[in-house]
Design a protein around this motif. Structure first.
Motif, short mmCIF file in Angstrom:
data_model
loop_
_atom_site.label_atom_id
_atom_site.label_comp_id
_atom_site.label_asym_id
_atom_site.label_seq_id
_atom_site.Cartn_x
_atom_site.Cartn_y
_atom_site.Cartn_z
N UNK A 104 0.81 -1.21 0.00
CA UNK A 104 0.00 0.00 0.00
C UNK A 104 0.85 1.28 0.00
N UNK A 105 2.12 1.17 0.39
CA UNK A 105 2.97 2.36 0.35
C UNK A 105 3.59 2.47 -1.04
N UNK A 106 3.86 3.69 -1.48
CA UNK A 106 4.34 3.88 -2.87
C UNK A 106 5.61 3.09 -3.19
N UNK A 107 6.62 3.17 -2.32
CA UNK A 107 7.85 2.45 -2.58
C UNK A 107 8.62 3.03 -3.75
N UNK A 108 9.87 2.54 -3.94
CA UNK A 108 10.68 3.02 -5.06
C UNK A 108 10.04 2.64 -6.39
N UNK A 114 9.62 -3.49 -11.34
CA UNK A 114 10.16 -4.86 -11.39
C UNK A 114 9.13 -5.87 -10.91
N UNK A 115 8.43 -5.53 -9.82
CA UNK A 115 7.42 -6.46 -9.31
C UNK A 115 6.24 -6.55 -10.27
N UNK A 116 5.86 -5.41 -10.89
CA UNK A 116 4.75 -5.44 -11.84
C UNK A 116 5.10 -6.31 -13.04
N UNK A 117 6.37 -6.21 -13.49
CA UNK A 117 6.80 -7.03 -14.63
C UNK A 117 6.75 -8.51 -14.27
N UNK A 118 7.16 -8.84 -13.04
CA UNK A 118 7.12 -10.26 -12.62
C UNK A 118 5.70 -10.76 -12.53
N UNK A 119 4.81 -9.91 -11.99
CA UNK A 119 3.40 -10.31 -11.87
C UNK A 119 2.75 -10.48 -13.24
#
Length: 627
Positions: A104-108, A114-119
């Protein structure tokens, strides 16, 4: 059971049914938290009786454990590490990668990308969390649908935009009982005008390649019907302590040691099991069950259909028992008011708990608490009330019995208690009859005060009663200043004639002594006379429906009564028939205390033939011979 008792029982049944019905109504609507507090430990007990079960192999947990955190160097894990885990999992071809972590936090931005690409390369489900004012929405409309009971989230924490654009999102909320044990997983959550599926429902639907179909009281998924509780909530049926569902450390995946067979074709749930991570729940089998395993348990239920069944039909059984058992308890207590009734009710309660336990083992969650809560208060209240009323009635009957004993001889009262039908049919038998009467009392009563008259009669009746009872006789009736005495009731005795002779002498002695104690103005005007006979009588009840008395009739009674006139005519204390003298010959020595004449014949008023009689005079004839 008389009409009054039937009415009270009917009223108690109605009140018991209303009590059970009111509890059943709250249970039907899910608004009875007090009983849920009691139901919770009984549910845990049923889990323990059932014991651990083998978890299905369709779900695998990828645990972010202490070793994983140690290898990654921080917690929460950097999103780059999670992206690597998702990417590696995607190569092993699981059905779904469900991540029980909140983003829920924006994060880097680069890590999010990178996580979106993996998902994007995996069939992923991300967690969302709702904040609720109440765990279950209460709707006060009886015609509302199950959709109206779906929990409403005041706030909803969703994954950041880049992530939720490439993965499905589901709520990870659970409904816990007051002790913190998760009991249900809401399969749907409302937020605004939208419905958000739960995290387990998202994972199961993606794994089946089908969207769930919401039907009344159940959800259709992959050709199966998932029966749900109120508000489309899924009851949880734990498999055992933590680790019952196959759990693999994420370290194995990071090191490349995880074999594809371990996750291929399975639903992989990634979540934290780190010590002190905070996402833990107490369960019947384990005080610190990781939240990820709770989610995995719900996913397994949706996929295999092995969860608990607690839907409207099950609740309807609870309702029926909550209404039926109180009524049966009242009927039982009305039929048999004793400790046996309470023992039977306790046995029924234990049987019901046993039945709920057996049903629980087969996956049906019946309420153990509701029928007991509906039954125990009415049973205790009605039983205590009836016992109190019965005790009061017993005390009243005891008082009535003590009172009636003053109006009926004790021997007769005891016989009637044993045999209420005694002498309803007339009985012919041999008996001895005595009549005693005060001479001169009628004239005396004209000069005495009524209270003085009553006192004279009271003393006379008391001495007659005492002497007759002492001689085993029965005062059938007091007739003003006289009495009728029977020897042979309620039970005949071979010594009846002897007892009658003894009573004649004792009555003379006692009456003479009593008269001597009276003032001379009274004793000078009083005397007594006794007539006694032995023969056949007819003993029976006489009177109407409102009042009956037991008496004797027949020639023997009439002769005994007329013999008082004979005694008065000859200035004797007692006139007894030769029949009585012969029947009591062995006891006639009692007459030696006075003067006993030889037998002679005399006529009896109202009787055609003469009668052989004897006269007896006591030692103090000057008092007893007053006419």
């Amino acid at each position: 059971m008389d009409a009054r008792r039937q009415s009270s029982t009917l009223l108690a049944m109605i009140l018991a049914i209303l009590w059970g019905g009111s509890l059943a109504l709250f249970h039907w609507r899910g608004d009875i938290s007090v009983l849920d507090r009691i139901e919770a430990p009984l549910t845990d007990l049923r889990f323990l009786v059932q014991g651990p079960r083998i978890a299905p192999d369709v779900v695998v947990i990828l645990a972010i454990d202490d070793e994983t955190v140690q290898q990654a160097g921080s917690y929460p894990l950097p999103r780059s590490v999670i992206a690597r885990l998702v990417e590696e999992l995607g190569r092993l071809e699981p059905k779904v990668v469900a991540i029980d972590l909140l983003f829920v936090d924006p994060g880097p931005p680069e890590m999010n990308q990178a996580l979106a690409a993996a998902l994007a390369g995996a069939r992923g489900v991300l967690a969302a969390a709702g904040i609720f004012d109440r765990p279950i929405q209460t709707v006060f409309s009886y015609d509302s649908s199950e959709l109206d009971r779906i929990p409403i989230a005041r706030n909803l924490f969703l994954p950041v935009t880049p992530l939720r654009q490439v993965a499905a999102v589901g709520a990870v909320n659970v409904a816990t009982d007051p002790s913190g044990v998760p009991r249900h997983v809401p399969l749907l959550v409302r937020t605004g005008d939208q419905l958000l599926p739960s995290f387990p429902l998202r994972a199961a639907s993606i794994a089946s390649n089908q969207n769930p179909v919401i039907e009344p009281n159940h959800i259709e998924l992959d050709g199966s019907s998932i029966r749900t509780d109120l508000g489309y909530s899924l009851p949880l049926r734990f498999y055992g302590p933590r680790g019952s569902i196959r759990t693999i450390s994420a370290t194995e995946l990071l090191k490349g040691d995880l074999k594809a067979e371990a996750v291929r074709g399975k639903i992989v749930v990634m979540g934290a099991t780190i010590t002190g991570g905070g996402d833990v729940f107490p369960t019947p089998f384990d005080p610190v069950m990781p939240g990820v395993e709770v989610m995995a348990t719900a996913i397994a239920h949706l996929t295999t259909g092995d969860g608990l069944i607690r839907d409207r039909r099950v609740r309807l059984v609870d309702v029926a028992m909550a209404i039926t058992l109180p009524a049966l308890a009242v009927l039982l207590l009305a039929w048999q008011r004793s400790t046996l009734s309470f023992a039977i009710i306790a046995l029924v309660a234990l049987i019901w708990i046993g039945l709920t336990t057996v049903a629980f083992i087969y996956g049906i969650w019946l309420s153990a608490t509701l029928p007991l809560a509906a039954t125990v208060p009415p049973a205790v209240l009605f039983g205590a009330t009836r016992l109190w009323l019965d005790r009061r009635r017993a005390e009243e009957l005891a008082r009535e019995s003590r009172t009636l004993r003053h109006f009926q001889p004790p021997s007769l009262t005891d016989r009637l208690k044993r045999d209420p039908d005694f002498l309803i049919q007339p009985l012919r038998q041999e008996a001895a009859l005595i009549f005693i009467d005060l001479s001169g009392f009628t004239g005396l009563s004209e000069t005495l005060d009524p209270n003085e008259i009553r006192e004279v009669l009271r003393e006379f009746h008391e001495l007659v009663d005492q002497e007759v009872v002492r001689c085993h006789g029965l005062v059938a009736s007091f007739m003003g200043d006289g009495a009728m005495i029977i020897f042979g009731l309620p039970e005949p005795d071979p010594q009846d004639a002897c007892h009658a002779v003894e009573a004649c002498v004792r009555l003379c002695s006692r009456t003479n002594a009593w008269l001597a104690t009276l003032p001379s103005s009274i004793s000078s005007k009083l005397g007594f006379k006794i007539g006694a006979h032995y023969g056949l009588i007819v003993a029976s009840r006489l009177g109407g429906d409102s009042h009956q008395h037991i008496t004797a009739t027949g020639d023997t009674v009439n002769v005994a009564s007329r013999l008082m006139e004979v005694a008065a005519h000859y200035h004797a204390d007692v006139a007894l028939s030769e029949d009585l003298f012969d029947a009591a010959r062995d006891a006639c020595s009692v007459f030696d205390t006075g003067i006993l004449d030889e037998a002679f014949q005399t006529s009896i008023r109202g009787r055609s033939g003469p009668l052989q009689i004897r006269l007896w005079r006591s030692a103090r004839p000057e008092v007893s011979r007053k006419a």
